[in-house]
Structures are given as structure tokens and as C-alpha cells.
Write an enzyme that holds these catalytic residues in place. Sequence first.
Site, PDB file in Angstrom:
ATOM      1  N   GLN A   1      -1.077   4.292   7.134  1.00  0.00           N
ATOM      2  CA  GLN A   1      -0.765   3.395   6.021  1.00  0.00           C
ATOM      3  C   GLN A   1       0.456   2.543   6.316  1.00  0.00           C
ATOM      4  OE1 GLN A   1      -2.819   2.953   3.119  1.00  0.00           O
ATOM      5  NE2 GLN A   1      -4.017   3.939   4.711  1.00  0.00           N
TER       6      GLN A   1
ATOM      7  N   HIS B   1     -12.860 -11.195 -48.588  1.00  0.00           N
ATOM      8  CA  HIS B   1     -13.656 -10.346 -47.705  1.00  0.00           C
ATOM      9  C   HIS B   1     -14.689  -9.570 -48.526  1.00  0.00           C
ATOM     10  CE1 HIS B   1     -10.578 -11.287 -44.791  1.00  0.00           C
ATOM     11  NE2 HIS B   1     -11.122 -10.513 -43.877  1.00  0.00           N
TER      12      HIS B   1
ATOM     13  N   GLU C   1      -5.880  -4.683 -49.183  1.00  0.00           N
ATOM     14  CA  GLU C   1      -5.195  -5.536 -48.208  1.00  0.00           C
ATOM     15  C   GLU C   1      -4.905  -6.928 -48.762  1.00  0.00           C
ATOM     16  OE1 GLU C   1      -7.400  -5.587 -44.551  1.00  0.00           O
ATOM     17  OE2 GLU C   1      -6.832  -3.531 -44.038  1.00  0.00           O
TER      18      GLU C   1
ATOM     19  N   THR D   1       0.814  -1.201   0.000  1.00  0.00           N
ATOM     20  CA  THR D   1       0.000   0.000   0.000  1.00  0.00           C
ATOM     21  C   THR D   1       0.857   1.264   0.000  1.00  0.00           C
ATOM     22  OG1 THR D   1      -1.904   1.078   1.052  1.00  0.00           O
ATOM     23  CG2 THR D   1      -0.196   0.192   2.514  1.00  0.00           C
TER      24      THR D   1
ATOM     25  N   ASP E   1     -10.768   3.823   3.060  1.00  0.00           N
ATOM     26  CA  ASP E   1     -10.582   2.409   3.378  1.00  0.00           C
ATOM     27  C   ASP E   1     -11.876   1.754   3.836  1.00  0.00           C
ATOM     28  OD1 ASP E   1      -7.910   2.316   2.737  1.00  0.00           O
ATOM     29  OD2 ASP E   1      -7.217   2.740   4.771  1.00  0.00           O
TER      30      ASP E   1
END
Length: 435
Positions: free
Chosen positions: A263, A425, A420, A241, A366
Site C-alpha cells: 500500500q 393540508h 402544525e 490509500t 485491489d
Amino acid sequence: MIQTLDLRGRRPSRAELIALVPRAQVDVTVAAGTAAELIAEVRATGEDALRSQAERLDRVRPDAIRVAPADIAAAVAGLDPVVRAALHEAIRRVRLASEAQVPQPAVIAMGPGAEVVQRWQPIERVGFYVPGGKAVYPSSVVMNVVPAQVAGVASVVLASPPQAAFGGGVHPTILGAAGILGVDEVYAMGGAGAIGALAYGVPGLGLDPVDLITGPGNVYVAAAKRLVRGVVGIDSEAGPTEILVIADATAEPALIAADLVSQAEHDEMAAAVLVTDSPELVAALLPHLERLAASTAHHERVRVALGARQSAVVLVDDLTAAAAFSNAYGPEHLELQTADPERTLELITNAGAVFLGRDAPVSLGDYLAGSNHVLPTGGQSRFSSGLGAVTFLRSQQLIRYDREGLTGVRDGIRALSDAEQLPAHGDAVDARFDG
């Protein structure tokens, strides 16, 4: 007790700041080998491996790994009424904040007969890991479970290490929090083995694999989460932390000292950093820090954390420099204790959560702010967010085109597919117009 970095008169580049920030040295890779072995044991022998690992690592051999519903109900009934009330209020607040995070579906009209729908689907099954080492974390149960429930997750499972003090069962306060939330699938298993069990399942326990694992843990838990990522999703590899406080001469040194110590009491690798343009504040702070560090309940780990490389007082020329340092650090928790916190906030880009002003300490987040306390550590707030409802949702796009809509893009698809060198496609579109 705590080191001082004096950056006054300097304007380090962003790269230099990133190199300068105090940080605990946490190398997850050193735990990877052991974590992989523990996971492999669980995959090979399931329940037997989990019992053996508990005996070896948690110093207790649980009689039952899957917690009976009656034990969950008993834990709820046994909760201290004050703790129970606080949990209910935390749940209410986190639920309100989580509900605000749920994205709404959207329909984007591309033209006649052509639309893309954005929808959000909850993950089907989620595993939560709640650590059980130096502290008890019913608040982590709330922070993980509530946003998942808000997101619509249908199946949740909780794992927490077996406790020798409770006959190899899950800590009753954690069980009580789970019971209040309606979580009825709970397992007394911990560490890397528990992560492996959640990811791959344990048929002998009736434990089906999950799709996502969230929750903090030690370096072995972090290593295990890295190893199973791809088999399942994970929230993050949580580290120690962190708190970073940006303060000016108007801040109260006693309050900053209290917040840094709060902390540092998590563990010896916790990071506590003050960045300020006021040498006078630093001079006033240090006696308070010494006094609190010596008198707090977990004074030994607090003194180690404050005296280690990851904690520091950083002196800078002004608040702009302070914000630059903080943005390079990317703290888990950022407090702005300045004359005008809202104005200071305008300089901030990176933080897991930001606490504005004198009366918004990290301890608030917290437990009862309503915000989520599962936040990115180790500088990860520079590119990731804390846990929330969106963590448990997947974005899906629905494509609705009719013939008119497809006609409008037919030529463009043909041109791009040929460019491409993927002509099939374009052929797939043209086939819909043949004949």
C-alpha cells in the site's frame, strides 16, 4: 523508519483514540481556489480550456479530447493477452458481487386500500474519473463501471488525463479496459477541469452533463468534486490509500511487511499501520520492513510513506484494544491476521473492506477478490460505504391509496395538520370527501 505508538497500560476514550490515530494531513480547502478557477475556465471556454490545462498541467496538448471509437478498439486489440484475461476475470467477479447488492422492490401494505411501494431507479448518466499519475489504473475502470452497469445506468462516460507518452491520448491500458466494458464515450482530460467538464458539460465536444461523478484523484480532483457537489452527486472525496493490520503473535511478520509495503507504494502519503499486542511480532517485523522497503521498485516513495506521520506500529494490551483503535481509525482496508480472524471480526464495526486471515491480502481486493476497491478513506468508513451497485441507484417510494385507504387516515391528517398550523393540508384531504 516507522514510528511506534505504545498504548499498553492505557485505555483511551473514543475521542482520545480518534485524536491519537496517525493520519496524513490532507486539507482539500487549500486546493479549492485553484480547482474553482480551472472549473470556471472550462465553463467559459470549454474545449480550449481543457487543451490549455492539459498543456500546462499534463505537459501535452491533445489533438482530440474525445477519444475516437477506432482508438478504443485498437487499445482493446493491443492489450497483453494475460492482462486482457485478468480484466475479464475481474469483471466477472465484480459483476457477481455487485449483482448481490441490488435491492429488490418491496410492497408494504398499510391497511385496506393503502400501500407503499419501495422501488430503486438507476441514475441516468454517470461520469467516471480514472487518474493517470504515478500508476495506471485499469482496475479502477472495472470497479467503477461494472456496478453502474449492474445497477442499470444507461449512459456512462469516462475521463482520464492525457498522457505525454501516448501523444496526448488516454493510457491504452485504461482505454482497453473501457473498451472491454463497452464504454465508448471517453475523454482525454484530467484534474479539476475534467470534473468541471463532467458536471457542466462541454457542448463543443458533445459532452452532456452527468448526474453523478465517481472515482479517485489527487487533492485538486477532491476539491473539484466538493465544489460541484449539489450540481451533481459524487461518491466521496477520496484521500490517500490506507491499510491497517490487526495481528497477534501467530501472524507471519514477512507477510505483514509485504502488505504494508504494497500500500505504501501508491504514493508518499499512503498510510500503513500495524496494531498488535505482540512486541515480539514487532521486533521480527522491522527487519523485513527495512529489507522490502529498500528493494521494492518504488522504494523512494515507500520509504517516505512508511516514515511519515500517517504510518505507525501501534502496541496495545490485547485484541479488544486493537479493535477499539481500528474502529476509531475507520480504515479503508483492514486486515485481520490473528489466530481466529472470525472471532476478531466480531469486535470490528468500522472498515471499508475487511480481509480475513493469512491468505486474504489487500492486493486481492485491489484486483480479483470480486469486492470493490473504491472505498472510503480518511476515517470516512465510520459513516460511509464503499462503491457498489447501490451507489448508482436511487430509492423511490410509490404511494398507492384508494378512497378506503385515505378514509382510514383522514382524521389523523386533520389532527396533525391543525397541530402544525397548516390547515390547508387537512383541507386538501377533506376536499376529496366533500359532496
